[in-house]
Design an enzyme around this catalytic site. Structure first.
Site, PDB file in Angstrom:
ATOM      1  CB  CYS A   9      -0.940   0.014   1.203  1.00  0.00           C
ATOM      2  SG  CYS A   9      -1.934   1.518   1.292  1.00  0.00           S
ATOM      3  N   GLY A  10       0.899   1.946  -1.115  1.00  0.00           N
ATOM      4  CA  GLY A  10       1.724   3.133  -1.198  1.00  0.00           C
ATOM      5  C   GLY A  10       1.087   4.358  -0.598  1.00  0.00           C
TER       6      GLY A  10
END
Length: 290
Positions: free
Chosen positions: A115-116
């Protein structure tokens, strides 16, 4: 593939029993990205194409708009126990006149490979305004081309073939010509790498290109496509509701669940050329026997 794949012993269990054997594992290492010597973010990534990753990240965060905005990029200040460079810290120097990143870009110096967006200061910082909005792009792509993209992407996933543990992203022309593929443990990193490649090749804004991704389409991937001016994003799996909202708002065509010739078109379907329906066979007239 020296730094991309590690060999580790595993206990392999099958219906015929169990045995120890070496296995190929995708490498995951941290990359600290600095701008002008100041730490900006740390992401867990597959080593390789780090300069592309940095360019793509800074592009999709709105820090830069062209390759000319970066003066240089160099590895620094990261050594192992034996004094060897780990190549896990990359310092980017901006060109004169390019503003330094806004503090809202900072991600508490850490993003995971899955998850950026996690760690963003606020959702408002995520909704960046693109200088290359794809809304006016008149690109058209057929369903036949879209249906072939997952297989074309899969054929180029060399590290996945050996490890089974990487995401992939690729850029294609509207006729299905493959331009570039990048693999990474993080789907957002894979996208940053291909968009960084496009930036370095002078192909941003990415007008007339299709971004294909091997998994689902998150809000962040949709945002990255919009920030680079990509008109069409195509995925093997589903998009999120927020990704669809962003695509609708920004003029991005979003296609998902591309499997076995079928697909869902979630937004801006006018860019997709639908197959012509086969004509119905002519019916034989009913002959009267009276």
């Amino acid at each position: 593939m020296g730094r991309l794949i590690a060999r580790r012993p595993v206990l392999r269990v099958t219906a015929n029993g169990a045995a120890r054997r070496p296995d190929s594992i995708a490498v995951e290492e941290p990359l600290e990205l600095r701008v002008g010597g100041r730490a900006l973010a740390v992401t867990m990534r597959t080593p390789g194409h780090d300069v592309e990753l940095a360019h793509g990240f800074l592009l999709t965060e709105g820090v830069i708009g062209s390759a000319a905005d970066i003066r240089d990029a160099r590895y620094c200040d990261s050594v192992d126990d034996e004094g060897r460079n780990t190549y896990n810290v990359l310092d980017v120097g901006l060109a004169p006149g390019v503003p330094t990143p806004d503090p809202g870009v900072e991600r508490n110096f850490y993003t995971t490979s899955s998850c950026g967006v996690c760690g963003k200061a606020s959702l408002d910082a995520v909704r960046l305004r693109s200088r290359y909005s794809p809304g006016a792009d008149e690109t058209r792509v057929s369903t036949e081309v879209l249906a072939d993209l997952p297989d074309a992407l899969r054929r180029r996933q060399q590290v996945f073939d050996r490890t089974g543990g990487l995401h992939a992203a690729g850029l294609f022309s509207p006729t299905g010509e493959l331009l570039v593929v990048r693999e990474d443990v993080g789907r957002h990193n894979a996208v940053d790498k291909v968009l960084g490649w496009a930036l370095l090749q002078g192909r941003v804004p990415a007008s007339g290109l299709v971004l294909a991704v091997s998994g689902r389409t998150s809000f962040e991937l949709a945002q990255k496509a919009v920030m680079a001016g990509v008109p069409v994003i195509a995925a093997v799996s589903a998009p999120s509701s927020l990704a669809i909202e962003l695509a609708e708002e920004c003029g991005l065509t979003m296609v998902g669940f591309i499997r076995n010739g079928s697909m869902n078109i979630y937004t801006h379907s006018d860019r997709v050329l639908l197959p012509e329906r086969a004509p119905e066979p002519a019916r034989n007239p009913v002959l009267s026997t009276s």
